[in-house]
Design an enzyme around this catalytic site. Structure first.
Site, mmCIF file in Angstrom:
data_model
loop_
_atom_site.group_PDB
_atom_site.id
_atom_site.type_symbol
_atom_site.label_atom_id
_atom_site.label_comp_id
_atom_site.label_asym_id
_atom_site.label_seq_id
_atom_site.Cartn_x
_atom_site.Cartn_y
_atom_site.Cartn_z
ATOM 1 N N LYS A 100 -15.890 -5.790 -23.707
ATOM 2 C CA LYS A 100 -16.981 -6.214 -22.806
ATOM 3 C C LYS A 100 -16.963 -6.656 -21.292
ATOM 4 O O LYS A 100 -17.899 -5.560 -20.546
ATOM 5 C CB LYS A 100 -18.273 -6.860 -23.314
ATOM 6 C CG LYS A 100 -18.688 -6.393 -24.467
ATOM 7 C CD LYS A 100 -19.679 -7.443 -25.571
ATOM 8 C CE LYS A 100 -19.827 -6.862 -27.246
ATOM 9 N NZ LYS A 100 -20.555 -7.426 -27.689
ATOM 10 N N ASP A 156 -27.433 -6.528 -26.448
ATOM 11 C CA ASP A 156 -27.218 -7.236 -27.289
ATOM 12 C C ASP A 156 -28.670 -8.779 -27.206
ATOM 13 O O ASP A 156 -29.625 -8.842 -28.225
ATOM 14 C CB ASP A 156 -26.054 -8.358 -27.297
ATOM 15 C CG ASP A 156 -24.587 -7.945 -27.445
ATOM 16 O OD1 ASP A 156 -25.299 -7.075 -28.563
ATOM 17 O OD2 ASP A 156 -24.006 -7.972 -26.803
HETATM 18 P P1 NAP Z 1 -17.615 -16.165 -30.605
HETATM 19 O O1 NAP Z 1 -17.442 -15.738 -28.983
HETATM 20 O O2 NAP Z 1 -16.396 -16.707 -31.037
HETATM 21 O O3 NAP Z 1 -18.168 -17.656 -30.480
HETATM 22 C C1 NAP Z 1 -18.743 -18.498 -31.705
HETATM 23 C C2 NAP Z 1 -18.271 -20.343 -31.092
HETATM 24 O O4 NAP Z 1 -18.557 -20.570 -31.668
HETATM 25 C C3 NAP Z 1 -16.998 -20.542 -29.991
HETATM 26 O O5 NAP Z 1 -17.325 -21.050 -29.592
HETATM 27 C C4 NAP Z 1 -16.872 -21.359 -31.399
HETATM 28 O O6 NAP Z 1 -15.578 -22.601 -31.470
HETATM 29 C C5 NAP Z 1 -18.351 -21.869 -32.019
HETATM 30 N N1 NAP Z 1 -17.968 -22.814 -33.084
HETATM 31 C C6 NAP Z 1 -17.051 -22.831 -33.961
HETATM 32 N N2 NAP Z 1 -17.714 -23.536 -35.581
HETATM 33 C C7 NAP Z 1 -18.639 -23.914 -34.579
HETATM 34 C C8 NAP Z 1 -19.235 -25.233 -35.714
HETATM 35 N N3 NAP Z 1 -19.627 -25.309 -37.080
HETATM 36 N N4 NAP Z 1 -20.816 -25.942 -34.821
HETATM 37 C C9 NAP Z 1 -20.293 -25.628 -33.706
HETATM 38 N N5 NAP Z 1 -19.753 -24.423 -32.705
HETATM 39 C C10 NAP Z 1 -18.857 -24.021 -33.536
HETATM 40 O O7 NAP Z 1 -18.479 -15.315 -31.127
HETATM 41 P P2 NAP Z 1 -19.646 -14.380 -30.983
HETATM 42 O O8 NAP Z 1 -19.243 -13.298 -30.588
HETATM 43 O O9 NAP Z 1 -20.384 -15.222 -30.352
HETATM 44 O O10 NAP Z 1 -20.109 -14.207 -32.032
HETATM 45 C C11 NAP Z 1 -21.025 -15.055 -33.222
HETATM 46 C C12 NAP Z 1 -21.667 -14.750 -34.244
HETATM 47 O O11 NAP Z 1 -22.529 -13.439 -33.600
HETATM 48 C C13 NAP Z 1 -20.550 -13.941 -35.392
HETATM 49 O O12 NAP Z 1 -21.221 -14.427 -36.521
HETATM 50 C C14 NAP Z 1 -20.824 -12.500 -34.884
HETATM 51 O O13 NAP Z 1 -20.968 -11.986 -36.204
HETATM 52 C C15 NAP Z 1 -22.488 -12.274 -34.475
HETATM 53 N N6 NAP Z 1 -23.063 -11.780 -33.555
HETATM 54 C C16 NAP Z 1 -24.106 -10.878 -34.223
HETATM 55 C C17 NAP Z 1 -24.256 -10.136 -33.820
HETATM 56 C C18 NAP Z 1 -25.685 -9.355 -33.976
HETATM 57 O O14 NAP Z 1 -25.616 -8.051 -33.474
HETATM 58 N N7 NAP Z 1 -26.305 -9.741 -34.753
HETATM 59 C C19 NAP Z 1 -24.027 -9.541 -32.239
HETATM 60 C C20 NAP Z 1 -22.570 -10.157 -32.220
HETATM 61 C C21 NAP Z 1 -22.079 -11.576 -32.366
HETATM 62 P P3 NAP Z 1 -14.251 -22.036 -31.931
HETATM 63 O O15 NAP Z 1 -13.284 -20.773 -30.765
HETATM 64 O O16 NAP Z 1 -13.338 -22.946 -30.941
HETATM 65 O O17 NAP Z 1 -14.115 -21.736 -32.693
#
Ligand code: NAP
Length: 282
Positions: free
Chosen positions: A67, A107
């Site tokens: 991205k 998004d």
């Molecule tokens: P990401 O870049 O990995 O970001 C997630 C963040 O949450 C990371 O910084 C992670 O830290 C942190 N984290 C993990 N466990 C945590 C907790 N218990 N408390 C607080 N922070 C925590 O992931 P992303 O791409 O942003 O995606 C996040 C979620 O959104 C995923 O489930 C993804 O499937 C979903 N999503 C959905 C859509 C949709 O269209 N519905 C679109 C995009 C993403 P660490 O890296 O240190 O673990």
């Protein structure tokens, strides 16, 4: 071969639900097009984009890890819409017949549309708590902008929240975005009308709720971005407390519908796309 080809570029891409949703939409509107998956390694991304027109590609979705690289490439070689430029990431590309690339990010708009239309929550003037500060949280928060009264954000990785805050304040009133540590988590959440889970906690069936159910107060709305199951533990807990809560399938649908509209100029057949998504999830 279909007249127009669209697709998703990422690495990996094989579990994507987008082909089911987009192909159902093309079919429903009688558009001669197909949506394919392209697993492209990061070092091959530029070449792929350069040859897109020669390969009959009219539009792309972009996912992890491309991205930001796609945004940088389009900044040099095409045009970025305001939202993608502000976020610093592209998830949708429209490719004109002469090869001109235009980059968008659907998004944030997809999240917003689903929040308002599916969950029935208007964020303007409200207090919002976002758990997680990765790419998805950033897209949501940068699109909400100055709309909410306050946004609280918390992540186990403090560098992520600090980066997000630094980025936010380049465009918006920084007093609206507060980074929350574990110590004041409970008090801050109490002040909020909406909780957004933007962590991956919930992706696995065995995952617990990312926050304790005792912290979910009466009247709180809950939007869990996780979309790969009908209900996460967080959504189940919220529902059992009679709160308005949903998973991120609506966001996935809306970001795809907005991309479809950018590519085709036609109104997306949302009901058809939703049905296809649900079937693909099974
Ligand atoms: P990401 O870049 O990995 O970001 C997630 C963040 O949450 C990371 O910084 C992670 O830290 C942190 N984290 C993990 N466990 C945590 C907790 N218990 N408390 C607080 N922070 C925590 O992931 P992303 O791409 O942003 O995606 C996040 C979620 O959104 C995923 O489930 C993804 O499937 C979903 N999503 C959905 C859509 C949709 O269209 N519905 C679109 C995009 C993403 P660490 O890296 O240190 O673990």
């Amino acid at each position: 071969m279909a007249k127009h080809t669209y697709g998703l570029i990422g690495h990996p891409v094989k579990h994507s639900l987008s082909p089911a949703m987009q192909n159902a939409a093309f079919h429903a509107l009688g558009i001669d097009a197909e949506y394919l998956l392209y697993d492209v390694e990061p070092e091959k991304l530029e070449n792929f984009l350069k040859n897109a027109t020669a390969n009959n590609i009219s539009g792309l979705n972009v996912t992890i890890p491309h991205k930001i690289q796609a945004k940088t490439y389009i900044e040099r070689k095409g045009t970025l819409d305001e939202n993608a430029a502000r976020l610093g990431a592209v998830n949708t590309i429209k490719i004109a017949e002469d090869g001109t690339l235009c980059g968008y990010n659907t998004d944030g708009p997809g999240f917003y549309r689903s929040l308002v239309e599916d969950l029935g929550f208007e964020p303007e003037g409200k207090n919002i708590f976002v758990l997680g500060a990765g790419g998805a949280a950033r897209a949501c928060i940068m699109y909400l902008g100055n709309g909410p009264k306050r946004i609280f954000v918390s992540d186990i990785d403090k560098t992520k929240t600090d980066d997000l805050k630094a980025h936010y304040k380049k465009y918006y009133d920084e007093r609206r975005l507060t980074v929350v540590g574990e110590g004041d988590f409970k008090d801050r959440l109490k002040e909020c009308e909406l909780l957004v889970n933007a962590t991956p906690v919930g992706l696995k069936e065995s995952d617990p709720s990312p926050i304790d159910a005792s912290l979910l107060h009466h009247g709180l709305y809950v939007y869990d971005l996780v979309y790969n199951r009908p209900a996460t533990e967080l959504v189940r807990k919220a529902n059992s407390l009679k709160l308005h809560a949903m998973t991120g399938l609506g966001m996935l649908l809306c970001q795809g519908a907005i991309a479809f509209e950018i590519w085709t100029g036609a109104k997306a057949p949302v009901a058809v796309m939703r049905k296809a998504l649900k079937e693909a999830l099974k």
